[in-house]
Design an enzyme around this catalytic site. Structure first.
Site, PDB file in Angstrom:
ATOM      1  N   ASP A   1      48.658  59.772 -51.432  1.00 29.05           N
ATOM      2  CA  ASP A   1      49.853  59.459 -52.217  1.00 29.05           C
ATOM      3  C   ASP A   1      50.970  60.393 -51.730  1.00 29.05           C
ATOM      4  OD1 ASP A   1      51.514  58.674 -54.468  1.00 29.05           O
ATOM      5  OD2 ASP A   1      51.015  60.647 -55.294  1.00 29.05           O
TER       6      ASP A   1
ATOM      7  N   ASP B   1      54.462  61.250 -53.529  1.00 26.75           N
ATOM      8  CA  ASP B   1      55.159  62.096 -54.505  1.00 26.75           C
ATOM      9  C   ASP B   1      54.187  62.806 -55.434  1.00 26.75           C
ATOM     10  OD1 ASP B   1      57.587  61.200 -53.413  1.00 26.75           O
ATOM     11  OD2 ASP B   1      57.534  59.410 -54.678  1.00 26.75           O
TER      12      ASP B   1
ATOM     13  N   ASN C   1      53.798  54.001 -54.086  1.00 20.53           N
ATOM     14  CA  ASN C   1      54.527  53.046 -54.925  1.00 20.53           C
ATOM     15  C   ASN C   1      55.985  53.486 -54.975  1.00 20.53           C
ATOM     16  OD1 ASN C   1      52.264  51.552 -55.520  1.00 20.53           O
ATOM     17  ND2 ASN C   1      52.021  52.332 -57.610  1.00 20.53           N
ATOM     18  N   GLN C   2      56.888  52.629 -54.586  1.00 20.86           N
ATOM     19  CA  GLN C   2      58.314  52.972 -54.605  1.00 20.86           C
ATOM     20  C   GLN C   2      59.074  51.919 -55.406  1.00 20.86           C
ATOM     21  OE1 GLN C   2      59.781  55.753 -53.539  1.00 20.86           O
ATOM     22  NE2 GLN C   2      57.769  56.567 -53.006  1.00 20.86           N
ATOM     23  N   SER C   3      58.743  51.838 -56.697  1.00 23.53           N
ATOM     24  CA  SER C   3      59.340  50.797 -57.524  1.00 23.53           C
ATOM     25  C   SER C   3      60.827  51.031 -57.773  1.00 23.53           C
ATOM     26  CB  SER C   3      58.604  50.708 -58.864  1.00 23.53           C
ATOM     27  OG  SER C   3      58.810  51.897 -59.600  1.00 23.53           O
TER      28      SER C   3
ATOM     29  N   CYS D   1      50.385  44.503 -53.987  1.00 19.30           N
ATOM     30  CA  CYS D   1      50.476  45.688 -53.121  1.00 19.30           C
ATOM     31  C   CYS D   1      50.704  46.978 -53.913  1.00 19.30           C
ATOM     32  CB  CYS D   1      51.548  45.502 -52.044  1.00 19.30           C
ATOM     33  SG  CYS D   1      53.156  44.941 -52.612  1.00 19.30           S
TER      34      CYS D   1
ATOM     35  N   LYS E   1      47.745  60.839 -59.547  1.00 15.32           N
ATOM     36  CA  LYS E   1      47.614  59.916 -60.684  1.00 15.32           C
ATOM     37  C   LYS E   1      46.272  59.216 -60.620  1.00 15.32           C
ATOM     38  CE  LYS E   1      52.456  58.959 -61.675  1.00 15.32           C
ATOM     39  NZ  LYS E   1      53.534  57.971 -61.568  1.00 15.32           N
TER      40      LYS E   1
HETATM   41 MG   LIG Z   1      52.254  60.549 -57.066  1.00 14.61          MG
END
Ligand SMILES: [Mg+2]
Length: 358
Positions: free
Chosen positions: A177, A179, A220-222, A268, A296
């Site tokens: 991951d 961040d 994940n870059q929502s 995804c 997470k």
């Molecule tokens: Mg993270």
């Protein structure tokens, strides 16, 4: 990576290669880079002279086309492992013995227009159909663009070529991951200047890479679909991550991200496994046996769903997530919990070692 000139049949490849430089890949450019980047281009694009002086440089992949002879020679000078050429059916038909020989000297892949695809695949003298990728149907960008599908196609072709040139059976990898795990959690990080590797991250990555494990970022870059920042910003931050990692001696093997929101229902976004599956296909990995490190529980869940093992780190949101574990009746349970990436790397290496001994 290296390529030859900007004109002609390979113009599309040139633009995509410049897109790779925008994604943070080191691109050696033979010819006038200024033509694709009037303002001089990113720091990862270096103009190099033609001729034997090229031997002062090294590159994993040589890009060019449609003449395999010149590309193979350049590839030999920079000690490249692979070659990716922009081809068309007409040029391949004109290849003589020397051309075909040159094509076979390096692990070579082709990128072609869809219209030429059927022609080339039917030509027994042409490239192995397994090593042909198609340009996206919408056509090339007008300027180098990290977000353009052409750039994506070329990046994946290069990664596939490197993984297959290496040979051997599919191997385990470490998914990471971004961040809160690899870099300081900023809450929708979108400014490359704010990217900061976590203490100890570099040493941990060195250990994993030294053990021969590919390291692949899955993020994940929502923020993109939430309208917080444009897609180009994600690539800018990821480029910074590549450049900072490289400055510390680490070449990240791959970066994949999902721009969607949870409510978009895509496959995804973690804990969906699609990005892991794509990475496994591109980099020849076995998901069963691979690991994922994240701050997470959804990182843990993602890799466990794919058959691998998940490590929760207490950096980023990790400590908070760990607290929810005790009261949780359902959900992913990490295979290991530790303070940071250094602990994760040590556990992964010990786990692989004991599996080998068993
Ligand atoms: Mg993270």
């Amino acid at each position: 990576m290296q390529r030859r000139s900007v004109e002609g049949a390979v113009g599309r490849l040139a633009l995509a290669a410049a897109g790779l430089a925008l994604r943070g890949h080191e691109v050696l450019w033979q010819g006038e880079g200024g033509r694709v980047f009037p303002e001089g281009g990113p720091a990862t694009l270096h103009e190099v002279p033609r001729g034997l002086g090229l031997a002062r440089h090294s590159a994993d992949i040589v890009l060019g086309g449609p003449d395999p002879i010149g590309a193979a020679l350049a590839g030999w000078l920079v000690r490249a492992r692979c070659m990716v050429l922009a081809l068309d059916a007409d040029s391949v038909r004109r290849w003589g013995h020397a051309g075909r020989g040159a094509w076979n000297t390096l692990h070579a892949w082709a990128v072609i227009d869809e219209a030429d695809g059927a022609l080339l695949q039917a030509d027994p003298r042409g490239p192995d159909p397994e090593r042909i990728a198609l340009w996206p149907p919408q056509g090339p960008p007008t300027a180098p663009d990290a977000t353009h599908p052409d750039t994506e196609v070329l990046e994946r072709v290069c990664e596939r070529a490197l993984a297959r040139q290496r040979g051997g059976a599919p191997r385990a990898g470490v998914f990471m991951d971004r961040d809160g795990t690899l870099v300081v959690e900023r809450g929708y990080l979108s400014d490359p200047a704010e990217l900061e590797l976590l203490p100890g991250a570099v040493a941990a990555l060195h250990e994993l890479k030294a053990a021969g494990l590919p390291v692949i970022v899955i993020s994940n870059q929502s923020g993109v679909e939430r309208g917080l920042f444009p897609l180009s910003r994600v690539y800018e931050v990821m480029a910074r991550l590549r450049v900072e990692s490289r400055a510390a001696g680490i070449e990240l093997d791959g970066i994949y991200f999902c721009p969607h929101r949870p409510e978009d229902g895509c496959v995804c976004r973690k804990p969906g496994t699609r990005l892991l599956e794509r990475a496994a296909e591109d980099h020849l990995l076995t998901l069963r046996g691979s690991f994922m490190v994240g701050d997470k529980l959804l990182d843990v869940e993602t890799v466990q769903r794919a058959g691998g093992r998940g490590v929760l780190v207490r950096s980023g949101y990790g400590r908070e997530q760990e607290r929810t574990l005790a009261g949780a009746l359902r959900g992913a349970v990490p295979d290991h919990v530790c303070d940071d990436l250094a602990g994760a790397s040590a556990w992964i290496l010990a786990t692989l070692e004991s599996a080998e001994e068993a």
